[in-house]
Design a protein around this motif. Structure first.
Motif, PDB file in Angstrom:
ATOM      1  N   ASN A   1     101.362   0.546 -32.806  1.00 28.86           N
ATOM      2  CA  ASN A   1     100.013   1.103 -32.739  1.00 28.86           C
ATOM      3  C   ASN A   1      99.507   0.990 -31.300  1.00 28.86           C
ATOM      4  N   PRO A   2      99.198   2.111 -30.674  1.00 35.61           N
ATOM      5  CA  PRO A   2      98.802   2.055 -29.246  1.00 35.61           C
ATOM      6  C   PRO A   2      97.529   1.261 -29.005  1.00 35.61           C
ATOM      7  N   TYR A   3      96.595   1.261 -29.963  1.00 29.73           N
ATOM      8  CA  TYR A   3      95.350   0.506 -29.796  1.00 29.73           C
ATOM      9  C   TYR A   3      95.628  -0.991 -29.824  1.00 29.73           C
ATOM     10  N   VAL A   4      96.471  -1.417 -30.774  1.00 30.36           N
ATOM     11  CA  VAL A   4      96.845  -2.834 -30.859  1.00 30.36           C
ATOM     12  C   VAL A   4      97.650  -3.252 -29.636  1.00 30.36           C
ATOM     13  N   ASP A   5      98.562  -2.375 -29.188  1.00 31.86           N
ATOM     14  CA  ASP A   5      99.371  -2.695 -28.004  1.00 31.86           C
ATOM     15  C   ASP A   5      98.488  -2.984 -26.795  1.00 31.86           C
ATOM     16  N   LYS A   6      97.491  -2.127 -26.584  1.00 25.85           N
ATOM     17  CA  LYS A   6      96.647  -2.268 -25.403  1.00 25.85           C
ATOM     18  C   LYS A   6      95.644  -3.412 -25.541  1.00 25.85           C
ATOM     19  N   LEU A   7      94.964  -3.501 -26.704  1.00 22.44           N
ATOM     20  CA  LEU A   7      93.868  -4.453 -26.866  1.00 22.44           C
ATOM     21  C   LEU A   7      94.319  -5.853 -27.274  1.00 22.44           C
TER      22      LEU A   7
ATOM     23  N   THR B   1      94.420   6.880 -26.018  1.00 22.26           N
ATOM     24  CA  THR B   1      93.363   7.859 -25.779  1.00 22.26           C
ATOM     25  C   THR B   1      92.281   7.640 -26.821  1.00 22.26           C
ATOM     26  N   PRO B   2      91.039   7.344 -26.401  1.00 23.49           N
ATOM     27  CA  PRO B   2      89.959   7.087 -27.368  1.00 23.49           C
ATOM     28  C   PRO B   2      89.722   8.293 -28.278  1.00 23.49           C
ATOM     29  N   ARG B   3      89.323   8.038 -29.499  1.00 27.08           N
ATOM     30  CA  ARG B   3      88.979   9.096 -30.428  1.00 27.08           C
ATOM     31  C   ARG B   3      87.691   9.771 -29.973  1.00 27.08           C
TER      32      ARG B   3
ATOM     33  N   ASP C   1      85.479  11.296 -32.025  1.00 23.77           N
ATOM     34  CA  ASP C   1      84.384  11.078 -32.985  1.00 23.77           C
ATOM     35  C   ASP C   1      83.899   9.628 -32.996  1.00 23.77           C
ATOM     36  N   LEU C   2      84.819   8.694 -32.779  1.00 23.99           N
ATOM     37  CA  LEU C   2      84.481   7.267 -32.721  1.00 23.99           C
ATOM     38  C   LEU C   2      85.130   6.701 -31.464  1.00 23.99           C
ATOM     39  N   PRO C   3      84.473   6.848 -30.315  1.00 26.09           N
ATOM     40  CA  PRO C   3      85.127   6.602 -29.021  1.00 26.09           C
ATOM     41  C   PRO C   3      85.356   5.145 -28.632  1.00 26.09           C
ATOM     42  N   TYR C   4      84.662   4.195 -29.295  1.00 29.22           N
ATOM     43  CA  TYR C   4      84.824   2.791 -28.906  1.00 29.22           C
ATOM     44  C   TYR C   4      85.732   2.085 -29.936  1.00 29.22           C
ATOM     45  N   THR C   5      86.748   1.403 -29.407  1.00 29.94           N
ATOM     46  CA  THR C   5      87.711   0.747 -30.296  1.00 29.94           C
ATOM     47  C   THR C   5      87.848  -0.729 -29.933  1.00 29.94           C
ATOM     48  N   PHE C   6      87.899  -1.588 -30.962  1.00 31.29           N
ATOM     49  CA  PHE C   6      88.190  -3.001 -30.728  1.00 31.29           C
ATOM     50  C   PHE C   6      89.109  -3.519 -31.836  1.00 31.29           C
ATOM     51  N   VAL C   7      89.776  -4.634 -31.541  1.00 27.70           N
ATOM     52  CA  VAL C   7      90.629  -5.273 -32.550  1.00 27.70           C
ATOM     53  C   VAL C   7      90.069  -6.649 -32.855  1.00 27.70           C
ATOM     54  N   LEU C   8      90.289  -7.080 -34.097  1.00 31.50           N
ATOM     55  CA  LEU C   8      89.807  -8.382 -34.528  1.00 31.50           C
ATOM     56  C   LEU C   8      90.892  -9.024 -35.379  1.00 31.50           C
ATOM     57  N   GLY C   9      91.339 -10.201 -34.989  1.00 29.11           N
ATOM     58  CA  GLY C   9      92.406 -10.858 -35.731  1.00 29.11           C
ATOM     59  C   GLY C   9      93.156 -11.835 -34.846  1.00 29.11           C
ATOM     60  N   LYS C  10      94.445 -12.020 -35.116  1.00 28.85           N
ATOM     61  CA  LYS C  10      95.231 -12.977 -34.333  1.00 28.85           C
ATOM     62  C   LYS C  10      96.641 -12.454 -34.109  1.00 28.85           C
ATOM     63  N   ARG C  11      97.239 -12.900 -33.013  1.00 33.07           N
ATOM     64  CA  ARG C  11      98.641 -12.567 -32.730  1.00 33.07           C
ATOM     65  C   ARG C  11      99.560 -13.582 -33.389  1.00 33.07           C
ATOM     66  N   LEU C  12     100.589 -13.100 -34.033  1.00 35.45           N
ATOM     67  CA  LEU C  12     101.602 -13.957 -34.660  1.00 35.45           C
ATOM     68  C   LEU C  12     102.921 -13.724 -33.924  1.00 35.45           C
ATOM     69  N   LYS C  13     103.388 -14.716 -33.206  1.00 40.57           N
ATOM     70  CA  LYS C  13     104.565 -14.536 -32.353  1.00 40.57           C
ATOM     71  C   LYS C  13     105.877 -14.769 -33.086  1.00 40.57           C
ATOM     72  N   LYS C  14     105.926 -15.791 -33.949  1.00 37.23           N
ATOM     73  CA  LYS C  14     107.215 -16.204 -34.523  1.00 37.23           C
ATOM     74  C   LYS C  14     107.485 -15.627 -35.909  1.00 37.23           C
ATOM     75  N   GLY C  15     106.448 -15.452 -36.691  1.00 40.35           N
ATOM     76  CA  GLY C  15     106.673 -14.982 -38.046  1.00 40.35           C
ATOM     77  C   GLY C  15     105.400 -14.978 -38.842  1.00 40.35           C
ATOM     78  N   PRO C  16     105.464 -14.617 -40.128  1.00 40.43           N
ATOM     79  CA  PRO C  16     104.274 -14.543 -40.974  1.00 40.43           C
ATOM     80  C   PRO C  16     103.638 -15.910 -41.193  1.00 40.43           C
ATOM     81  N   GLU C  17     102.325 -15.896 -41.373  1.00 39.77           N
ATOM     82  CA  GLU C  17     101.590 -17.136 -41.642  1.00 39.77           C
ATOM     83  C   GLU C  17     101.900 -17.668 -43.044  1.00 39.77           C
ATOM     84  N   ASP C  18     101.876 -16.761 -44.027  1.00 41.38           N
ATOM     85  CA  ASP C  18     102.148 -17.152 -45.409  1.00 41.38           C
ATOM     86  C   ASP C  18     102.811 -15.992 -46.134  1.00 41.38           C
ATOM     87  N   PHE C  19     103.156 -16.208 -47.391  1.00 40.75           N
ATOM     88  CA  PHE C  19     103.942 -15.217 -48.122  1.00 40.75           C
ATOM     89  C   PHE C  19     103.201 -13.888 -48.317  1.00 40.75           C
ATOM     90  N   THR C  20     101.853 -13.923 -48.266  1.00 37.66           N
ATOM     91  CA  THR C  20     101.108 -12.681 -48.468  1.00 37.66           C
ATOM     92  C   THR C  20     101.341 -11.681 -47.340  1.00 37.66           C
TER      93      THR C  20
END
Length: 421
Positions: A340-346, A354-356, A358-377
């Motif tokens: 996902n280009p938005y996730v890659d950049k942000l 390239t911003p959309r 219709d909705l030109p401002y984009t942000f991401v909210l969450g965490k980076r997981l480097k090694k693997g999944p946090e839990d089975f979900t």
């Protein structure tokens, strides 16, 4: 001398007959043979759906036959309710065959094009996500007005490998797997579907045309049909009775579908096999939010931080309806770097987007997981699949200890992709 010659001839005949019979046997369970014809009958049905090899199909089929053997050993095939079910099914099969012969059969035919990506039966999570990303790009291009025919040509070699359905030819809808027929039923002529998965892979289909026709049997055809054709085929009938026995066995051994496995079992399995779900590439767990401006983004961040991830989409829709200045859209889930280009950049600070409009401002909210999944979900589908396969494997091993199994590997190799020797 004459008696000696006759004895030799007799022994030779017995040996030849025994060899010929053995050439028709795939395996034996406690001496009871499963023929090449029966194995091919089952295999042809499975192969037509997902292209599984005979080597990979054998353990599943052997497990099935062992359940049947165990059910018979315990006398379940003699139970009154089992015999009653068999009698009812046999009568229904006879009536169904007669109606197919004597009556006109309304049949829907469809003609369509497809863009398909082959996925093996035991696809890894990474392969599945990569295929999904590729197909999402195709779908986005189609929505922007790209020519379906031109895109389909780029994937024609993959489609021919992954799908038994020929593009642009009339096909009876009953011959399609459920996922294809459901998508085509929902389409109008010249429309295309959203990406969807099937046992064959991932696809986008475009409906070219459809028609409904009746196919009556002529009087001459009816008169020439042998009586035995109105009776259930031996292998088909065996499949039904053994299927009932296998279902009896599953019920008594509480074999639950993968979707019904409890979270505790899945969590325990994940924790015990956590290393197997490690990722080659980092992932981002959270959401990508598209909104109107930085001020709206600040308000949305405060609201979303207090909510679980699975409620974000519903809440974003509610915020948008309540306050036009908070109009927004969100994508939630796991995003592998490069998907996902938005996730890659942000989130990963690489690439660009390239911003959309219709909705030109984009942000991401969450965490980076480097090694693997946090839990089975985070990898629920993969854990469910692996848990079910591990249960099957352990039960298969238990059954193998209770029966004598002889597998004719040489004969197995002669069953080709069409299910025939």
């Amino acid at each position: 001398m004459c008696r000696l010659v006759l004895l030799c001839l007799y022994l030779m005949c017995v040996g030849v007959t025994s060899y010929a019979e053995e050439r028709e046997v795939v395996f034996r369970i406690d001496g009871e043979a499963t023929s090449v014809e029966e194995f091919a009958h089952y295999y042809a049905r499975i192969h037509a759906v997902n292209g599984i090899s005979t080597e990979h199909f054998l353990p599943h089929f052997l497990y099935y036959k062992l359940k049947v053997a165990d059910a018979k050993k315990q006398g379940w095939d003699t139970l009154p309710d089992f015999r009653l079910q068999c009698s009812v099914l046999q009568n229904e099969m006879g009536r169904e065959r007669e109606s197919r012969v004597l009556k006109s059969v309304p049949m829907k035919w469809v003609k369509f094009r497809q863009i398909s990506i082959l996925l093996p039966q035991h696809v890894s999570a990474i392969q599945e996500r990569q295929a999904r990303q590729r197909m999402d790009s195709v779908y986005a291009a189609l929505k922007e007005g790209a020519d379906f025919e031109a895109l389909a040509r780029n994937y024609s070699s993959e489609a021919s490998a992954s799908s038994p359905y020929a593009d642009g030819e009339w096909i009876p809808e009953v011959c399609l797997v459920k996922e294809f027929s459901e998508q085509l039923d929902a389409l109008k002529k010249n429309d295309f579907s959203a990406p969807f998965f099937s046992p064959l892979g991932i696809h986008v289909v475009s409906l070219l045309d459809c028609k409904q026709e009746d196919y009556p049997a002529s009087k001459a055809e009816v008169a020439n049909i042998p009586k035995e054709e109105s009776e259930p085929d031996n292998i088909e009938w065996k499949q039904i009775t053994e299927g009932l026995l296998a279902a009896y066995w599953d019920k008594r051994h509480v074999v639950a579908p993968s979707g019904n496995v409890g979270n505790k079992e899945l969590e325990d399995y994940f924790e015990a096999h956590k290393k197997e779900y490690a990722w080659e590439l980092p992932h981002f767990k959270g959401g990508v939010v598209y909104c109107l401006n930085k001020k709206a983004a600040s308000k949305l961040k405060k609201k979303l931080k207090k909510l679980p991830l699975n409620e974000w989409k519903e809440k974003i829709d509610a915020f948008s309806k309540e306050d036009a200045s908070l109009k927004a859209e969100v994508e939630v889930g796991l995003f592998q770097i490069g998907s996902n280009p938005y996730v890659d950049k942000l989130a990963f600070k690489c690439g660009h987007f390239t911003p959309r409009t219709d909705l030109p401002y984009t942000f991401v909210l969450g965490k980076r997981l480097k090694k693997g999944p946090e839990d089975f979900t985070d990898v629920r589908a993969e854990v469910q699949r692996d848990y079910r396969l591990s249960m099957e494997k352990s039960r298969l091993e238990e059954l193998q200890q209770r029966f004598r199994i002889e597998i004719n590997q040489d004969i197995l190799k002669t069953v080709n992709c069409s299910g025939k020797k």
